[in-house]
Design an enzyme around this catalytic site. Structure first.
Site, PDB file in Angstrom:
ATOM      1  N   ASP A 135      21.306  41.585  28.621  1.00  0.00           N
ATOM      2  CA  ASP A 135      21.206  40.413  27.737  1.00  0.00           C
ATOM      3  C   ASP A 135      22.486  40.289  26.926  1.00  0.00           C
ATOM      4  O   ASP A 135      22.817  41.184  26.153  1.00  0.00           O
ATOM      5  CB  ASP A 135      19.986  40.609  26.815  1.00  0.00           C
ATOM      6  CG  ASP A 135      19.720  39.406  25.908  1.00  0.00           C
ATOM      7  OD1 ASP A 135      20.517  38.453  25.900  1.00  0.00           O
ATOM      8  OD2 ASP A 135      18.689  39.443  25.218  1.00  0.00           O
ATOM      9  N   HIS A 149      19.089  37.532  29.240  1.00  0.00           N
ATOM     10  CA  HIS A 149      18.159  37.285  28.139  1.00  0.00           C
ATOM     11  C   HIS A 149      16.741  36.992  28.642  1.00  0.00           C
ATOM     12  O   HIS A 149      15.758  37.396  28.027  1.00  0.00           O
ATOM     13  CB  HIS A 149      18.687  36.102  27.314  1.00  0.00           C
ATOM     14  CG  HIS A 149      17.919  35.832  26.067  1.00  0.00           C
ATOM     15  ND1 HIS A 149      17.754  36.774  25.082  1.00  0.00           N
ATOM     16  CD2 HIS A 149      17.259  34.720  25.647  1.00  0.00           C
ATOM     17  CE1 HIS A 149      17.027  36.243  24.097  1.00  0.00           C
ATOM     18  NE2 HIS A 149      16.722  35.010  24.420  1.00  0.00           N
ATOM     19  N   SER A 163      13.086  36.788  21.489  1.00  0.00           N
ATOM     20  CA  SER A 163      14.139  35.831  21.175  1.00  0.00           C
ATOM     21  C   SER A 163      13.843  35.160  19.826  1.00  0.00           C
ATOM     22  O   SER A 163      13.619  35.853  18.831  1.00  0.00           O
ATOM     23  CB  SER A 163      14.250  34.814  22.323  1.00  0.00           C
ATOM     24  OG  SER A 163      15.392  34.035  22.197  1.00  0.00           O
TER      25      SER A 163
END
Lengths: 388, 205
Positions: A326, A359, A161
Protein backbone atom coordinates in the site's frame (compact mmCIF):
# COMPACT_ATOMS: atom_id res chain seq x y z
CA UNK A 1 -14.39 -0.63 -4.26
CA UNK A 2 -13.96 -4.27 -5.21
CA UNK A 3 -16.87 -6.57 -4.74
CA UNK A 4 -16.67 -10.31 -4.87
CA UNK A 5 -19.42 -12.39 -6.39
CA UNK A 6 -20.84 -14.71 -3.76
CA UNK A 7 -23.14 -17.70 -3.70
CA UNK A 8 -25.78 -16.66 -1.22
CA UNK A 9 -26.46 -20.26 -0.23
CA UNK A 10 -22.79 -20.73 0.68
CA UNK A 11 -21.97 -21.05 4.38
CA UNK A 12 -20.65 -17.77 5.67
CA UNK A 13 -23.12 -15.50 3.91
CA UNK A 14 -25.53 -13.38 5.92
CA UNK A 15 -27.97 -14.04 3.07
CA UNK A 16 -30.53 -11.53 1.83
CA UNK A 17 -30.60 -8.32 3.83
CA UNK A 18 -32.94 -5.35 3.73
CA UNK A 19 -31.51 -1.89 4.35
CA UNK A 20 -33.41 0.37 6.71
CA UNK A 21 -33.76 4.12 6.59
CA UNK A 22 -33.21 5.49 10.10
CA UNK A 23 -34.36 8.99 10.97
CA UNK A 24 -31.96 10.80 13.30
CA UNK A 25 -34.41 13.29 14.72
CA UNK A 26 -31.90 15.32 16.69
CA UNK A 27 -29.89 18.39 15.75
CA UNK A 28 -26.38 17.65 14.53
CA UNK A 29 -23.91 20.50 15.01
CA UNK A 30 -21.22 20.39 12.32
CA UNK A 31 -17.59 21.51 12.35
CA UNK A 32 -18.35 24.06 9.61
CA UNK A 33 -20.60 25.91 12.05
CA UNK A 34 -23.93 24.88 10.61
CA UNK A 35 -26.41 22.52 12.27
CA UNK A 36 -28.52 19.88 10.55
CA UNK A 37 -31.88 19.78 12.37
CA UNK A 38 -32.38 16.13 11.44
CA UNK A 39 -30.98 13.63 8.97
CA UNK A 40 -31.55 10.13 7.65
CA UNK A 41 -29.07 7.27 7.48
CA UNK A 42 -29.31 4.07 5.46
CA UNK A 43 -28.36 1.17 7.70
CA UNK A 44 -27.89 -2.57 7.42
CA UNK A 45 -27.47 -4.87 10.41
CA UNK A 46 -26.32 -8.47 10.56
CA UNK A 47 -26.53 -10.83 13.53
CA UNK A 48 -28.37 -10.33 16.80
CA UNK A 49 -27.86 -7.80 19.56
CA UNK A 50 -27.38 -9.68 22.84
CA UNK A 51 -29.39 -8.97 26.00
CA UNK A 52 -26.55 -6.88 27.49
CA UNK A 53 -26.37 -4.90 24.22
CA UNK A 54 -22.62 -5.43 24.45
CA UNK A 55 -21.83 -7.27 21.18
CA UNK A 56 -22.33 -4.49 18.64
CA UNK A 57 -19.69 -3.80 15.98
CA UNK A 58 -19.76 -0.66 13.86
CA UNK A 59 -18.37 -0.85 10.32
CA UNK A 60 -17.13 2.51 9.00
CA UNK A 61 -16.87 2.70 5.24
CA UNK A 62 -14.18 4.22 3.05
CA UNK A 63 -14.40 6.84 0.29
CA UNK A 64 -16.91 5.15 -1.99
CA UNK A 65 -18.45 2.60 0.39
CA UNK A 66 -21.95 2.39 1.76
CA UNK A 67 -24.25 0.50 4.12
CA UNK A 68 -24.29 -2.63 1.97
CA UNK A 69 -21.28 -4.33 3.57
CA UNK A 70 -22.41 -7.96 3.47
CA UNK A 71 -24.96 -10.30 1.99
CA UNK A 72 -27.27 -9.68 -0.95
CA UNK A 73 -30.23 -7.41 -1.50
CA UNK A 74 -31.95 -9.88 -3.80
CA UNK A 75 -31.52 -13.62 -4.19
CA UNK A 76 -30.35 -13.12 -7.78
CA UNK A 77 -27.81 -10.33 -7.03
CA UNK A 78 -24.54 -11.04 -8.78
CA UNK A 79 -22.48 -9.09 -6.27
CA UNK A 80 -22.48 -9.22 -2.50
CA UNK A 81 -21.79 -6.31 -0.13
CA UNK A 82 -18.37 -4.67 -0.26
CA UNK A 83 -16.90 -6.56 2.73
CA UNK A 84 -18.79 -9.82 2.37
CA UNK A 85 -15.57 -11.85 2.57
CA UNK A 86 -15.05 -10.58 6.14
CA UNK A 87 -18.56 -10.29 7.61
CA UNK A 88 -20.83 -13.30 8.08
CA UNK A 89 -21.32 -16.47 10.09
CA UNK A 90 -17.89 -18.00 10.74
CA UNK A 91 -16.08 -15.09 9.07
CA UNK A 92 -13.58 -12.84 10.90
CA UNK A 93 -16.41 -10.46 11.88
CA UNK A 94 -18.60 -13.35 12.95
CA UNK A 95 -22.31 -12.55 12.80
CA UNK A 96 -23.07 -15.59 15.00
CA UNK A 97 -21.40 -13.71 17.85
CA UNK A 98 -21.62 -10.05 16.90
CA UNK A 99 -24.37 -7.64 15.99
CA UNK A 100 -22.86 -5.79 13.05
CA UNK A 101 -24.04 -2.32 12.01
CA UNK A 102 -23.07 -0.80 8.65
CA UNK A 103 -24.29 2.55 7.43
CA UNK A 104 -24.03 4.94 4.54
CA UNK A 105 -22.41 8.01 6.05
CA UNK A 106 -24.09 11.37 6.16
CA UNK A 107 -23.30 13.14 2.88
CA UNK A 108 -23.37 9.84 1.00
CA UNK A 109 -25.34 9.06 -2.12
CA UNK A 110 -26.85 5.66 -1.29
CA UNK A 111 -29.92 6.91 0.51
CA UNK A 112 -28.51 8.76 3.50
CA UNK A 113 -29.03 12.50 3.63
CA UNK A 114 -26.52 14.06 1.28
CA UNK A 115 -26.01 16.56 -1.52
CA UNK A 116 -28.33 14.64 -3.87
CA UNK A 117 -31.16 14.58 -1.28
CA UNK A 118 -34.03 17.01 -1.46
CA UNK A 119 -33.52 20.10 0.67
CA UNK A 120 -36.83 20.54 2.53
CA UNK A 121 -36.36 24.32 2.48
CA UNK A 122 -36.22 24.54 -1.32
CA UNK A 123 -37.81 21.34 -2.61
CA UNK A 124 -34.73 20.85 -4.83
CA UNK A 125 -31.57 18.75 -4.27
CA UNK A 126 -29.08 20.38 -1.88
CA UNK A 127 -26.21 20.23 -4.36
CA UNK A 128 -23.56 22.75 -3.34
CA UNK A 129 -25.75 23.96 -0.44
CA UNK A 130 -25.05 20.74 1.44
CA UNK A 131 -22.46 21.45 4.14
CA UNK A 132 -18.94 20.06 3.83
CA UNK A 133 -18.34 17.45 6.53
CA UNK A 134 -15.48 16.21 8.64
CA UNK A 135 -14.70 12.82 10.11
CA UNK A 136 -15.72 14.29 13.48
CA UNK A 137 -19.13 15.14 12.06
CA UNK A 138 -19.54 11.54 10.91
CA UNK A 139 -18.65 10.25 14.35
CA UNK A 140 -21.26 12.57 15.91
CA UNK A 141 -23.84 11.34 13.40
CA UNK A 142 -22.90 7.69 14.03
CA UNK A 143 -23.17 8.27 17.79
CA UNK A 144 -26.72 9.55 17.31
CA UNK A 145 -27.42 6.39 15.31
CA UNK A 146 -26.00 4.30 18.18
CA UNK A 147 -28.39 6.11 20.53
CA UNK A 148 -31.34 5.24 18.28
CA UNK A 149 -30.19 1.59 18.16
CA UNK A 150 -29.73 1.54 21.94
CA UNK A 151 -26.00 0.84 21.78
CA UNK A 152 -24.11 2.57 24.56
CA UNK A 153 -20.72 1.10 23.83
CA UNK A 154 -19.45 -0.65 20.73
CA UNK A 155 -17.59 -3.92 21.28
CA UNK A 156 -15.56 -2.79 18.28
CA UNK A 157 -15.48 -0.02 15.73
CA UNK A 158 -13.83 -1.23 12.52
CA UNK A 159 -12.81 0.51 9.32
CA UNK A 160 -10.29 0.59 6.50
CA UNK A 161 -8.75 3.68 4.88
CA UNK A 162 -11.12 6.63 5.49
CA UNK A 163 -13.09 4.17 7.64
CA UNK A 164 -10.03 3.72 9.86
CA UNK A 165 -9.95 7.48 10.38
CA UNK A 166 -13.50 7.35 11.72
CA UNK A 167 -12.40 4.56 14.07
CA UNK A 168 -9.57 6.72 15.48
CA UNK A 169 -11.89 9.71 15.83
CA UNK A 170 -14.45 7.59 17.69
CA UNK A 171 -11.82 6.40 20.16
CA UNK A 172 -10.60 9.96 20.75
CA UNK A 173 -13.94 11.82 20.86
CA UNK A 174 -16.14 9.23 22.58
CA UNK A 175 -13.66 7.09 24.51
CA UNK A 176 -16.19 5.49 26.83
CA UNK A 177 -18.22 4.24 23.88
CA UNK A 178 -15.51 2.17 22.11
CA UNK A 179 -14.05 -1.01 23.62
CA UNK A 180 -11.91 -1.96 20.63
CA UNK A 181 -10.70 0.16 17.73
CA UNK A 182 -9.60 -1.65 14.55
CA UNK A 183 -7.75 0.74 12.25
CA UNK A 184 -6.92 -0.80 8.88
CA UNK A 185 -4.81 0.64 6.02
CA UNK A 186 -5.26 4.13 7.36
CA UNK A 187 -3.22 7.23 8.22
CA UNK A 188 -3.15 9.79 11.04
CA UNK A 189 -3.66 12.59 8.53
CA UNK A 190 -3.18 13.01 4.78
CA UNK A 191 0.21 13.70 3.27
CA UNK A 192 0.66 16.56 0.83
CA UNK A 193 0.78 13.92 -1.91
CA UNK A 194 -2.55 12.44 -0.78
CA UNK A 195 -4.15 15.91 -0.79
CA UNK A 196 -2.64 16.61 -4.19
CA UNK A 197 -4.30 13.53 -5.71
CA UNK A 198 -7.60 14.56 -4.11
CA UNK A 199 -7.25 18.06 -5.50
CA UNK A 200 -6.73 16.75 -9.03
CA UNK A 201 -9.82 14.58 -8.63
CA UNK A 202 -11.84 17.58 -7.41
CA UNK A 203 -10.60 19.82 -10.21
CA UNK A 204 -11.61 17.17 -12.73
CA UNK A 205 -15.19 17.34 -11.39
CA UNK A 206 -15.32 21.11 -10.78
CA UNK A 207 -14.07 21.93 -14.28
CA UNK A 208 -16.55 19.65 -16.06
CA UNK A 209 -19.01 21.96 -17.88
CA UNK A 210 -21.81 19.59 -16.83
CA UNK A 211 -21.05 20.25 -13.14
CA UNK A 212 -22.97 23.55 -13.16
CA UNK A 213 -21.53 24.64 -9.83
CA UNK A 214 -22.92 21.48 -8.24
CA UNK A 215 -26.50 22.12 -9.45
CA UNK A 216 -26.30 19.63 -12.32
CA UNK A 217 -29.42 17.78 -11.06
CA UNK A 218 -31.53 20.73 -12.12
CA UNK A 219 -29.98 20.62 -15.58
CA UNK A 220 -30.73 16.94 -16.03
CA UNK A 221 -27.05 16.06 -16.56
CA UNK A 222 -24.19 14.60 -14.54
CA UNK A 223 -20.54 15.68 -14.74
CA UNK A 224 -19.65 12.23 -15.96
CA UNK A 225 -16.31 13.11 -17.57
CA UNK A 226 -15.08 14.80 -14.39
CA UNK A 227 -16.29 12.06 -12.06
CA UNK A 228 -14.82 9.41 -14.35
CA UNK A 229 -11.45 11.16 -14.35
CA UNK A 230 -11.58 11.52 -10.58
CA UNK A 231 -12.19 7.81 -10.18
CA UNK A 232 -9.42 6.93 -12.65
CA UNK A 233 -6.95 8.98 -10.62
CA UNK A 234 -8.18 7.36 -7.43
CA UNK A 235 -7.78 3.90 -8.87
CA UNK A 236 -4.14 4.48 -9.71
CA UNK A 237 -3.50 5.20 -6.03
CA UNK A 238 -5.41 2.10 -4.89
CA UNK A 239 -3.12 -0.26 -6.80
CA UNK A 240 0.58 -0.96 -6.46
CA UNK A 241 2.91 -0.53 -9.42
CA UNK A 242 3.66 -4.26 -9.27
CA UNK A 243 -0.03 -5.18 -9.30
CA UNK A 244 -0.69 -2.97 -12.31
CA UNK A 245 2.32 -4.41 -14.11
CA UNK A 246 1.18 -7.95 -13.35
CA UNK A 247 -2.38 -7.25 -14.41
CA UNK A 248 -1.83 -5.13 -17.52
CA UNK A 249 1.87 -4.85 -18.30
CA UNK A 250 2.17 -2.50 -21.25
CA UNK A 251 0.11 -4.76 -23.44
CA UNK A 252 -1.56 -3.30 -26.49
CA UNK A 253 -5.05 -4.53 -27.15
CA UNK A 254 -4.31 -4.83 -30.89
CA UNK A 255 -1.13 -6.23 -32.45
CA UNK A 256 -0.04 -2.81 -33.72
CA UNK A 257 -0.36 0.75 -32.40
CA UNK A 258 -3.15 2.80 -33.93
CA UNK A 259 -1.44 6.19 -33.45
CA UNK A 260 -4.50 7.89 -32.02
CA UNK A 261 -6.05 8.49 -28.56
CA UNK A 262 -8.49 5.61 -28.51
CA UNK A 263 -8.02 2.93 -25.90
CA UNK A 264 -4.90 1.07 -26.91
CA UNK A 265 -3.37 -0.28 -23.75
CA UNK A 266 -5.03 -2.71 -21.37
CA UNK A 267 -4.56 -0.37 -18.42
CA UNK A 268 -6.40 2.40 -20.30
CA UNK A 269 -9.29 0.07 -20.91
CA UNK A 270 -9.38 -0.90 -17.24
CA UNK A 271 -9.31 2.68 -15.97
CA UNK A 272 -11.99 3.81 -18.40
CA UNK A 273 -14.19 0.89 -17.40
CA UNK A 274 -13.72 1.60 -13.66
CA UNK A 275 -14.35 5.30 -14.21
CA UNK A 276 -17.48 4.73 -16.28
CA UNK A 277 -18.89 2.17 -13.84
CA UNK A 278 -18.38 4.68 -11.03
CA UNK A 279 -20.31 7.42 -12.84
CA UNK A 280 -23.32 5.12 -12.93
CA UNK A 281 -23.33 4.56 -9.17
CA UNK A 282 -21.87 7.62 -7.50
CA UNK A 283 -22.69 11.29 -7.03
CA UNK A 284 -20.12 13.95 -7.92
CA UNK A 285 -21.01 16.21 -4.98
CA UNK A 286 -20.63 13.30 -2.56
CA UNK A 287 -17.24 12.52 -4.08
CA UNK A 288 -16.13 16.12 -3.53
CA UNK A 289 -17.41 16.02 0.05
CA UNK A 290 -15.69 12.70 0.84
CA UNK A 291 -12.31 13.87 -0.47
CA UNK A 292 -12.57 17.06 1.61
CA UNK A 293 -13.39 15.02 4.73
CA UNK A 294 -10.21 13.04 4.05
CA UNK A 295 -8.16 16.22 3.62
CA UNK A 296 -9.52 17.78 6.82
CA UNK A 297 -8.86 14.71 8.98
CA UNK A 298 -6.18 15.49 11.54
CA UNK A 299 -7.12 14.51 15.11
CA UNK A 300 -3.77 15.79 16.41
CA UNK A 301 -4.63 19.35 15.36
CA UNK A 302 -6.88 19.80 18.39
CA UNK A 303 -4.07 18.64 20.67
CA UNK A 304 -1.18 20.89 19.70
CA UNK A 305 -0.31 18.63 16.74
CA UNK A 306 0.45 15.83 19.20
CA UNK A 307 -1.23 12.62 18.11
CA UNK A 308 -0.14 10.92 21.33
CA UNK A 309 -1.90 13.66 23.31
CA UNK A 310 -5.06 12.98 21.29
CA UNK A 311 -4.84 9.26 21.99
CA UNK A 312 -4.35 9.78 25.73
CA UNK A 313 -8.12 10.24 25.89
CA UNK A 314 -8.80 6.89 24.26
CA UNK A 315 -9.84 3.94 26.38
CA UNK A 316 -10.10 1.39 23.59
CA UNK A 317 -7.66 -1.37 22.83
CA UNK A 318 -6.30 -0.82 19.33
CA UNK A 319 -5.47 -3.14 16.48
CA UNK A 320 -3.63 -1.42 13.63
CA UNK A 321 -3.13 -3.25 10.34
CA UNK A 322 -1.11 -2.14 7.31
CA UNK A 323 -0.33 -3.72 3.94
CA UNK A 324 3.19 -3.96 2.55
CA UNK A 325 2.25 -2.93 -1.01
CA UNK A 326 0.00 0.00 0.00
CA UNK A 327 1.59 3.28 -1.04
CA UNK A 328 -1.52 5.44 -0.64
CA UNK A 329 -1.53 4.91 3.14
CA UNK A 330 1.77 3.10 3.53
CA UNK A 331 2.84 0.99 6.53
CA UNK A 332 4.93 3.98 7.67
CA UNK A 333 1.68 5.91 8.21
CA UNK A 334 0.27 3.09 10.31
CA UNK A 335 3.49 3.02 12.34
CA UNK A 336 2.93 6.71 13.13
CA UNK A 337 -0.41 5.72 14.63
CA UNK A 338 1.19 2.87 16.56
CA UNK A 339 4.01 5.09 17.83
CA UNK A 340 1.53 7.67 19.11
CA UNK A 341 -0.49 4.95 20.85
CA UNK A 342 2.64 3.50 22.49
CA UNK A 343 3.74 6.98 23.57
CA UNK A 344 0.26 7.47 25.03
CA UNK A 345 0.58 4.12 26.85
CA UNK A 346 -2.49 2.66 25.12
CA UNK A 347 -3.02 -1.02 24.38
CA UNK A 348 -2.12 -1.60 20.75
CA UNK A 349 -1.12 -4.40 18.43
CA UNK A 350 0.23 -3.86 14.93
CA UNK A 351 0.26 -6.34 12.07
CA UNK A 352 1.99 -5.74 8.75
CA UNK A 353 0.38 -7.90 6.09
CA UNK A 354 2.52 -9.05 3.16
CA UNK A 355 0.45 -8.06 0.14
CA UNK A 356 0.55 -7.47 -3.61
CA UNK A 357 -2.39 -5.38 -4.74
CA UNK A 358 -1.85 -2.09 -2.91
CA UNK A 359 -4.30 -0.04 -0.87
CA UNK A 360 -7.23 -2.16 -2.07
CA UNK A 361 -5.74 -5.14 -0.23
CA UNK A 362 -7.73 -4.16 2.85
CA UNK A 363 -10.78 -5.52 1.02
CA UNK A 364 -9.10 -8.80 0.07
CA UNK A 365 -9.38 -12.07 2.00
CA UNK A 366 -5.60 -12.38 2.55
CA UNK A 367 -5.14 -15.33 4.94
CA UNK A 368 -2.73 -13.63 7.37
CA UNK A 369 -4.95 -10.51 7.44
CA UNK A 370 -8.11 -12.46 8.16
CA UNK A 371 -6.25 -14.63 10.72
CA UNK A 372 -5.29 -11.54 12.69
CA UNK A 373 -8.81 -10.06 12.50
CA UNK A 374 -10.41 -13.37 13.36
CA UNK A 375 -8.08 -14.05 16.32
CA UNK A 376 -8.53 -10.55 17.73
CA UNK A 377 -12.32 -10.50 17.42
CA UNK A 378 -12.74 -14.09 18.64
CA UNK A 379 -10.93 -13.19 21.86
CA UNK A 380 -13.06 -10.08 22.33
CA UNK A 381 -16.20 -12.20 21.80
CA UNK A 382 -14.90 -14.81 24.27
CA UNK A 383 -14.46 -12.10 26.89
CA UNK A 384 -17.92 -10.64 26.19
CA UNK A 385 -19.61 -14.01 26.40
CA UNK A 386 -17.76 -14.91 29.61
CA UNK A 387 -19.13 -11.71 31.17
CA UNK A 388 -22.66 -12.21 29.84
CA UNK B 1 1.28 -22.14 32.96
CA UNK B 2 4.81 -23.40 32.44
CA UNK B 3 7.27 -20.67 31.71
CA UNK B 4 10.31 -21.55 29.63
CA UNK B 5 12.96 -22.37 32.29
CA UNK B 6 15.43 -19.86 30.88
CA UNK B 7 12.85 -17.08 31.36
CA UNK B 8 12.29 -17.75 35.06
CA UNK B 9 15.41 -16.04 36.42
CA UNK B 10 14.46 -12.88 34.51
CA UNK B 11 11.24 -12.53 36.45
CA UNK B 12 13.10 -11.59 39.62
CA UNK B 13 14.65 -8.58 37.89
CA UNK B 14 11.34 -7.15 36.77
CA UNK B 15 9.68 -4.62 39.05
CA UNK B 16 5.97 -5.25 39.66
CA UNK B 17 3.77 -2.79 37.78
CA UNK B 18 6.57 -1.76 35.44
CA UNK B 19 6.35 -0.97 31.71
CA UNK B 20 8.31 -3.37 29.54
CA UNK B 21 9.21 -3.97 25.93
CA UNK B 22 9.97 -7.58 24.97
CA UNK B 23 12.06 -7.84 21.80
CA UNK B 24 11.40 -11.02 19.86
CA UNK B 25 8.47 -11.88 22.10
CA UNK B 26 7.49 -15.06 20.22
CA UNK B 27 3.97 -16.09 21.16
CA UNK B 28 3.98 -13.63 24.06
CA UNK B 29 4.55 -16.15 26.85
CA UNK B 30 6.77 -13.88 28.95
CA UNK B 31 4.47 -10.86 28.65
CA UNK B 32 1.43 -12.93 29.52
CA UNK B 33 3.20 -14.38 32.56
CA UNK B 34 4.41 -10.96 33.73
CA UNK B 35 0.98 -9.39 33.22
CA UNK B 36 -0.57 -12.09 35.35
CA UNK B 37 2.03 -12.34 38.11
CA UNK B 38 3.58 -8.87 38.24
CA UNK B 39 0.90 -6.57 36.80
CA UNK B 40 3.38 -5.57 34.14
CA UNK B 41 2.16 -3.58 31.14
CA UNK B 42 3.95 -3.61 27.86
CA UNK B 43 4.44 -4.59 24.28
CA UNK B 44 6.19 -7.34 22.41
CA UNK B 45 8.12 -6.86 19.19
CA UNK B 46 7.93 -9.81 16.82
CA UNK B 47 8.83 -10.34 13.18
CA UNK B 48 7.19 -13.71 12.50
CA UNK B 49 3.58 -13.32 11.25
CA UNK B 50 2.44 -16.59 12.87
CA UNK B 51 3.65 -15.40 16.27
CA UNK B 52 2.01 -12.01 15.67
CA UNK B 53 -1.31 -13.81 15.05
CA UNK B 54 -0.85 -15.87 18.23
CA UNK B 55 -0.15 -12.80 20.36
CA UNK B 56 -3.14 -10.94 18.90
CA UNK B 57 -5.41 -13.93 19.56
CA UNK B 58 -4.12 -14.14 23.15
CA UNK B 59 -4.68 -10.44 23.81
CA UNK B 60 -0.97 -9.64 24.07
CA UNK B 61 0.08 -6.24 22.73
CA UNK B 62 2.38 -7.11 19.84
CA UNK B 63 4.02 -4.86 17.29
CA UNK B 64 5.20 -6.49 14.10
CA UNK B 65 8.71 -5.17 13.51
CA UNK B 66 12.29 -6.16 12.78
CA UNK B 67 14.67 -5.48 15.68
CA UNK B 68 17.47 -5.04 13.14
CA UNK B 69 15.62 -1.99 11.82
CA UNK B 70 16.01 -0.45 15.24
CA UNK B 71 13.84 0.88 18.00
CA UNK B 72 13.57 4.36 16.48
CA UNK B 73 9.81 4.44 17.00
CA UNK B 74 10.35 4.26 20.76
CA UNK B 75 11.19 7.27 22.89
CA UNK B 76 14.28 7.32 25.10
CA UNK B 77 13.84 5.95 28.62
CA UNK B 78 10.17 5.21 27.86
CA UNK B 79 10.27 1.70 29.35
CA UNK B 80 11.37 0.43 32.75
CA UNK B 81 12.80 -2.70 31.18
CA UNK B 82 13.61 -3.71 27.63
CA UNK B 83 14.02 -7.48 27.43
CA UNK B 84 15.69 -9.48 24.69
CA UNK B 85 15.99 -13.22 25.28
CA UNK B 86 18.15 -15.47 23.11
CA UNK B 87 18.05 -13.18 20.08
CA UNK B 88 21.33 -11.27 20.39
CA UNK B 89 23.28 -13.80 18.35
CA UNK B 90 20.83 -13.61 15.44
CA UNK B 91 21.07 -9.83 14.94
CA UNK B 92 22.98 -7.95 12.26
CA UNK B 93 24.55 -5.59 14.82
CA UNK B 94 24.18 -6.86 18.38
CA UNK B 95 26.18 -3.90 19.75
CA UNK B 96 23.85 -1.37 18.17
CA UNK B 97 20.84 -3.33 19.37
CA UNK B 98 22.07 -3.25 22.98
CA UNK B 99 22.76 0.47 22.70
CA UNK B 100 19.18 0.95 21.50
CA UNK B 101 17.85 -1.27 24.28
CA UNK B 102 19.64 0.88 26.84
CA UNK B 103 18.41 4.09 25.20
CA UNK B 104 14.75 3.02 25.24
CA UNK B 105 14.85 1.12 28.54
CA UNK B 106 15.90 2.39 31.93
CA UNK B 107 17.41 -1.08 32.21
CA UNK B 108 18.02 -3.78 29.63
CA UNK B 109 17.76 -7.51 30.15
CA UNK B 110 19.75 -9.51 27.62
CA UNK B 111 20.21 -13.26 27.48
CA UNK B 112 22.30 -15.28 25.04
CA UNK B 113 23.86 -18.71 24.61
CA UNK B 114 27.50 -18.71 25.74
CA UNK B 115 29.80 -19.70 22.90
CA UNK B 116 32.57 -20.29 25.45
CA UNK B 117 30.85 -23.37 26.90
CA UNK B 118 33.04 -26.48 27.05
CA UNK B 119 30.80 -28.41 24.64
CA UNK B 120 31.31 -25.69 22.04
CA UNK B 121 35.03 -25.61 22.64
CA UNK B 122 35.21 -29.40 22.47
CA UNK B 123 33.44 -29.46 19.12
CA UNK B 124 35.72 -26.76 17.76
CA UNK B 125 38.79 -28.57 19.10
CA UNK B 126 37.64 -31.56 17.06
CA UNK B 127 37.43 -29.29 14.05
CA UNK B 128 33.62 -29.16 13.78
CA UNK B 129 31.04 -26.44 14.34
CA UNK B 130 29.15 -27.17 17.56
CA UNK B 131 25.69 -28.69 17.69
CA UNK B 132 24.61 -28.67 21.33
CA UNK B 133 21.31 -28.77 23.23
CA UNK B 134 21.42 -24.96 23.44
CA UNK B 135 22.59 -24.56 19.82
CA UNK B 136 20.75 -27.24 17.89
CA UNK B 137 21.15 -25.75 14.38
CA UNK B 138 23.81 -26.78 11.92
CA UNK B 139 26.26 -24.22 10.51
CA UNK B 140 24.36 -23.88 7.26
CA UNK B 141 20.84 -23.48 8.63
CA UNK B 142 21.48 -21.52 11.81
CA UNK B 143 19.84 -18.12 12.28
CA UNK B 144 22.76 -17.27 14.57
CA UNK B 145 25.38 -15.06 12.99
CA UNK B 146 27.07 -13.28 15.91
CA UNK B 147 28.03 -15.65 18.66
CA UNK B 148 29.91 -14.40 21.69
CA UNK B 149 31.23 -15.73 24.96
CA UNK B 150 30.56 -14.46 28.46
CA UNK B 151 33.98 -12.83 28.44
CA UNK B 152 33.39 -11.20 25.03
CA UNK B 153 30.09 -9.80 26.20
CA UNK B 154 31.50 -8.36 29.40
CA UNK B 155 34.40 -6.85 27.47
CA UNK B 156 31.91 -5.10 25.18
CA UNK B 157 29.97 -3.81 28.20
CA UNK B 158 33.16 -2.43 29.73
CA UNK B 159 34.21 -0.82 26.43
CA UNK B 160 30.82 0.92 25.97
CA UNK B 161 30.38 1.85 29.61
CA UNK B 162 27.28 -0.30 30.09
CA UNK B 163 26.86 -1.08 33.75
CA UNK B 164 26.18 -4.72 34.68
CA UNK B 165 23.66 -4.46 37.53
CA UNK B 166 23.28 -8.21 37.83
CA UNK B 167 24.09 -11.39 35.95
CA UNK B 168 22.96 -15.00 36.05
CA UNK B 169 25.07 -17.65 34.40
CA UNK B 170 23.25 -20.94 34.07
CA UNK B 171 24.10 -24.41 32.85
CA UNK B 172 21.76 -26.45 30.69
CA UNK B 173 19.66 -27.38 33.76
CA UNK B 174 19.37 -23.63 34.40
CA UNK B 175 21.21 -23.76 37.68
CA UNK B 176 24.31 -22.07 39.01
CA UNK B 177 26.81 -24.58 40.41
CA UNK B 178 30.26 -24.53 41.90
CA UNK B 179 31.86 -25.03 38.51
CA UNK B 180 30.28 -21.79 37.34
CA UNK B 181 31.77 -19.76 40.09
CA UNK B 182 35.20 -21.18 39.31
CA UNK B 183 35.08 -20.95 35.52
CA UNK B 184 31.90 -19.23 34.35
CA UNK B 185 32.98 -18.86 30.73
CA UNK B 186 33.53 -22.61 30.50
CA UNK B 187 30.39 -23.87 32.20
CA UNK B 188 27.71 -21.31 31.36
CA UNK B 189 25.22 -22.31 28.69
CA UNK B 190 22.81 -19.40 29.10
CA UNK B 191 24.06 -15.99 30.17
CA UNK B 192 21.64 -13.37 31.52
CA UNK B 193 22.47 -9.76 32.17
CA UNK B 194 20.68 -6.85 33.73
CA UNK B 195 22.27 -3.76 32.18
CA UNK B 196 22.05 -0.02 32.56
CA UNK B 197 23.45 2.69 30.32
CA UNK B 198 25.50 5.46 31.89
CA UNK B 199 23.22 8.46 32.34
CA UNK B 200 24.40 11.82 31.11
CA UNK B 201 24.67 14.12 34.12
CA UNK B 202 25.66 17.71 34.64
CA UNK B 203 22.89 19.49 32.79
CA UNK B 204 20.15 19.00 35.34
CA UNK B 205 18.53 22.21 36.47
Amino acid sequence: MNEAAVDFTAPGSVGVVTPQRVLIDAPLPLDCGRTLPRHELMVETYGTLNAQRSNAVLICHALSGDHHAAGLHHVDDRKAGWWDNCIGPGKPIDTRRYYVVALNNLGGCKGSTGPSSINPDTGAPYGPDFPLLTVRDWVRSQALLADVLGIGRWAAVVGGSLGGMQVMQWAIDLPERVANALVIASAPQLSAQNIAFNEIARQAILSDPDFHGGRFYEHGVVPSRGLMLARMIGHITYLSDAAMRAKFGNDLREPTPSFNFDVEFEVESYLRYQGQAFVDRFDANTYLLMTKALDYFDPARDYGDRLDAAFRHAQARFLVIAFSSDWRFSPARSREIVKALVDADRDVSYALIESQLGHDDFLMPIPQYHDVLRGYLARVADELEARA
Amino acid sequence: MNLRPDLEPIIDWIRPGSRILDLGCGDGVLLRHLARTRQVRGYGLEIDPRNVSRCVAAGINVIQADIDEGLRDFESASFDHVVMTQALQALQRPDEAIAEILRVGKTGIVTFPNFGHWRVRLALARGRMPVTPMLPSRWYDTPNIHFCTVDDFEALCAERGWKILARRLLDHTHHEGLAHRLAPNLFTEVAMYLLEAPRVTGFAT
